[in-house]
Scaffold this motif. Sequence first.
Motif, mmCIF file in Angstrom:
data_model
loop_
_atom_site.group_PDB
_atom_site.id
_atom_site.type_symbol
_atom_site.label_atom_id
_atom_site.label_comp_id
_atom_site.label_asym_id
_atom_site.label_seq_id
_atom_site.Cartn_x
_atom_site.Cartn_y
_atom_site.Cartn_z
ATOM 1 N N SER A 1 2.078 -8.962 18.890
ATOM 2 C CA SER A 1 0.517 -8.710 18.492
ATOM 3 C C SER A 1 1.081 -9.451 16.807
ATOM 4 C CB SER A 1 0.795 -7.252 18.049
ATOM 5 O OG SER A 1 0.945 -6.892 17.240
ATOM 6 N N PHE B 1 9.498 -6.782 9.230
ATOM 7 C CA PHE B 1 8.610 -5.292 10.045
ATOM 8 C C PHE B 1 9.881 -4.781 11.092
ATOM 9 C CE2 PHE B 1 4.627 -5.552 8.152
ATOM 10 C CZ PHE B 1 4.624 -6.661 8.676
ATOM 11 N N ALA C 1 6.252 -8.186 -2.351
ATOM 12 C CA ALA C 1 7.762 -8.041 -2.798
ATOM 13 C C ALA C 1 8.896 -8.613 -1.752
ATOM 14 C CB ALA C 1 6.887 -6.053 -1.525
ATOM 15 N N ILE D 1 2.142 -6.704 -4.061
ATOM 16 C CA ILE D 1 2.166 -5.880 -2.522
ATOM 17 C C ILE D 1 3.041 -5.612 -1.898
ATOM 18 C CG2 ILE D 1 1.144 -6.801 -0.281
ATOM 19 C CD1 ILE D 1 -0.645 -9.221 -2.467
ATOM 20 N N ASP D 2 3.053 -3.938 -1.801
ATOM 21 C CA ASP D 2 4.323 -3.270 -1.050
ATOM 22 C C ASP D 2 4.489 -3.639 0.093
ATOM 23 O OD1 ASP D 2 3.304 -0.268 -1.651
ATOM 24 O OD2 ASP D 2 2.984 -1.350 -0.449
ATOM 25 N N ASP D 3 5.841 -3.142 0.287
ATOM 26 C CA ASP D 3 5.785 -3.152 2.260
ATOM 27 C C ASP D 3 4.666 -2.394 3.048
ATOM 28 O OD1 ASP D 3 9.730 -3.252 2.496
ATOM 29 O OD2 ASP D 3 7.649 -4.309 1.446
ATOM 30 N N ARG D 4 3.873 -1.399 2.122
ATOM 31 C CA ARG D 4 3.249 -0.454 3.286
ATOM 32 C C ARG D 4 1.942 -1.184 3.155
ATOM 33 N NH1 ARG D 4 3.352 4.185 5.484
ATOM 34 N NH2 ARG D 4 5.651 4.537 4.974
ATOM 35 N N GLU D 5 1.504 -1.887 1.815
ATOM 36 C CA GLU D 5 0.100 -2.065 2.171
ATOM 37 C C GLU D 5 0.314 -3.882 2.995
ATOM 38 O OE1 GLU D 5 -2.871 -4.062 -1.817
ATOM 39 O OE2 GLU D 5 -0.395 -3.924 -1.890
ATOM 40 N N LEU D 6 1.471 -4.757 3.325
ATOM 41 C CA LEU D 6 1.870 -6.072 4.037
ATOM 42 C C LEU D 6 1.536 -5.218 4.946
ATOM 43 C CD1 LEU D 6 2.171 -9.084 4.137
ATOM 44 C CD2 LEU D 6 4.325 -8.197 4.321
ATOM 45 N N GLU D 7 1.865 -3.753 5.682
ATOM 46 C CA GLU D 7 2.108 -3.375 7.050
ATOM 47 C C GLU D 7 0.440 -2.967 7.321
ATOM 48 O OE1 GLU D 7 5.372 -1.256 7.864
ATOM 49 O OE2 GLU D 7 4.806 -0.633 9.419
ATOM 50 N N GLN D 8 -0.330 -3.170 6.218
ATOM 51 C CA GLN D 8 -1.531 -2.064 6.870
ATOM 52 C C GLN D 8 -2.268 -3.494 6.823
ATOM 53 O OE1 GLN D 8 -2.594 0.320 3.111
ATOM 54 N NE2 GLN D 8 -1.847 2.104 3.985
ATOM 55 N N ALA D 9 -2.715 -4.511 6.113
ATOM 56 C CA ALA D 9 -2.717 -5.484 6.582
ATOM 57 C C ALA D 9 -2.581 -6.287 6.844
ATOM 58 C CB ALA D 9 -2.565 -6.433 4.811
ATOM 59 N N TRP D 10 -1.615 -5.785 7.671
ATOM 60 C CA TRP D 10 -1.451 -7.199 9.239
ATOM 61 C C TRP D 10 -1.070 -6.025 10.035
ATOM 62 C CZ3 TRP D 10 2.738 -11.530 8.501
ATOM 63 C CH2 TRP D 10 2.828 -12.003 9.678
ATOM 64 N N PRO D 11 -1.885 -5.325 10.687
ATOM 65 C CA PRO D 11 -1.542 -4.050 11.457
ATOM 66 C C PRO D 11 -1.292 -4.580 12.903
ATOM 67 C CG PRO D 11 -4.064 -4.213 11.225
ATOM 68 C CD PRO D 11 -2.894 -5.409 10.264
ATOM 69 N N ALA D 12 -0.452 -3.742 13.073
ATOM 70 C CA ALA D 12 0.069 -3.713 14.714
ATOM 71 C C ALA D 12 -0.576 -3.784 15.605
ATOM 72 C CB ALA D 12 1.732 -3.208 14.816
ATOM 73 N N GLN D 13 -0.706 -4.208 16.792
ATOM 74 C CA GLN D 13 -1.316 -2.857 17.626
ATOM 75 C C GLN D 13 -0.411 -1.975 18.418
ATOM 76 O OE1 GLN D 13 -3.209 -6.119 20.974
ATOM 77 N NE2 GLN D 13 -3.374 -5.143 22.151
ATOM 78 N N HIS E 1 -3.715 -10.299 18.096
ATOM 79 C CA HIS E 1 -4.121 -8.687 19.409
ATOM 80 C C HIS E 1 -5.274 -9.442 20.129
ATOM 81 C CE1 HIS E 1 -3.721 -5.064 16.035
ATOM 82 N NE2 HIS E 1 -2.733 -6.365 15.502
ATOM 83 N N ARG F 1 1.523 6.822 2.270
ATOM 84 C CA ARG F 1 1.742 5.449 1.836
ATOM 85 C C ARG F 1 2.349 5.152 0.824
ATOM 86 N NH1 ARG F 1 -4.042 7.605 1.353
ATOM 87 N NH2 ARG F 1 -3.836 8.278 -0.846
#
Lengths: 408, 197
Positions: free
Chosen positions: B50, B156, B4, A2-14, B55, A122
């Motif tokens: 968030s 992040f 990762a 699971i790469d950084d981008r996938e993690l970022e998508q899975a844990w989205p920011a508001q 959220h 991505r």
Amino acid sequence: MIDDRELEQAWPAQAPDAQFAERVLEATRSPERGRRRTAMIAGIAAAVLAAAAVLLVLARRDTTSEGDVRAAARTEVALGSRGVAVLEAGAHIAWHGDDVVQERGDVFYRVEPGDAFHVHTREADTSVLGTCFRITVNDQETAMKRRDLGAGVVGALVATGVWIGVYEGQVKVAHGGQTTTLAAGETVVADRQGLHAPQSAARTGDSGAATSAALQQRLNALEHEKAQLEKQLAAGGAAKSPYDLTSDDWAKLAEQGGFRYQLPCYQPGGFRPSAQQLEKLGLSDADGDAIQAAYLHANKEFGTTMQGICASFAPDLGISDCISKMFTSLYSQSHENAYAAYKEVAEIRAGKRPEPPPDQLTPQLRMLLYFSQGMKGFESELAQTFGADEAHRIAYADDLCFMANTSR
Amino acid sequence: VTLAVAQTTAPARPPPEIDRDVLARCKAHDADAFRTFVMRYQRPVFALLSRMLGHGPHVDDLAQETFLRAFRAFPGFDLDVAARPSTWLLTIATRLALDHKRRAVLATVPLEAAAREPARGTPETERRRAEVRAAIEGAAAALPDDQRAVFVLAQFHGLSIGEIAEIVAAPETTVRTRLFRAREKLQDSLGSIREAP
């Protein structure tokens, strides 16, 4: 893995809404007045979408700009102080100065020389110092672009992944631990298999490098494009712009409480089309002067008209802030309020109800009515040089610089 | 499954800091400069809050409080010796978030509902994305606040161990331990996800 981008998508920011900075400023003046009203959240979020194209005016002037644009039609956006992106319909980018995240779609970038400029997708991160390049984030098969052919870059059919093609200068592409440097005329695809040459791609700029298979690929693409053009001609000419609305179109929008507008984009001194854009429109370099003058005229008219409307709504705000606030106010009670306003404007444009005199309209309705004919002044100005039919064709061609938006 | 994020390197995308002359004007409470400051840093502040708190409207409230505190503290901000503005701001936001977490039980929006992106890609990639999201949601919710803060700041926001130690007011060794444990827990939670084809 699971790469950084996938993690970022899975844990989205508001994300903040468009009015957040203004609320903070308001709170610095009077802490209680700036406080968020939860009931407004949904309305503001919707208003952000509605006002996004207009806010680009602000972004263009701001050398430390940031923004988030989802293009409903071809849209040109200034990125930071030295980048310009042309988004095709469906493309989505967000940027902080010289740092861009391209979520999806097809985007052409021109970057003036300077420090590193980054585009993150991505699958790959692209870094440039000053160049022209295109990135396509593919969800489905993407056909070869006519502009790619003209620039000597042959795009291949890419099922999924990110396609990067360079027109001028050099770009560095990184994917996982892999990096590669592309020169003008070169392309690469980044996908789960890593970085590799597009399937069936060819570098036509290299004499002798173009194989017969690659030339056949080009020929097939040209024939496909020719067939498409013939089909369009048989159907009565070029496809009509979705923003070139007839009374019937407005009547349909009225039924759904929808709204659609297109405005000439803003650039200091007026937008001037490139030689390539003029050529594509079948116009000469000299015609560029008339088009630039029409943009300048339209920008001034827009400023004057909106100043007048804003004077009765928020005289202390700049035009961009005022427009944003008016859209926000449309949604402040409920989405239905906004849809009712859109419906009223659409019915007026459909000829189903008369247009009331300005003094009987709210500032928001005056703005929407003005936006609903946002190309009128530009087209009239063009008509003085090109005649009415040609002016209409140029005004709604998708090769120039406009801000367009569709609500609902 | 290998996570990762188990690597010690931070993500390679720290956004550029704001110009020094804008900061100087912020110190003098120049409204335009402060607007630029807010516009520049609002996304990382929202992202931090968030991911720390889930959220919801409380994120906006705390983000606003973060910037208000920064505004009030700006006259004392030393351009020459102070931390990077982003680190300074994230320090304020982190402490507010941790304090808020101690005082309140928040009504948060599940990650699944918060993810705004429409489905795209193949059914297989969508399935995997949904699995990862569900696993992250569960694992993140289960992380103790101090571990979650350290992980979010490192993963992040690209902050170093030293910077995080200053933010959470803990020794670097403690921060390393918290980070290790957070990654271990997340990795365990993600272990059941099948490899993508």
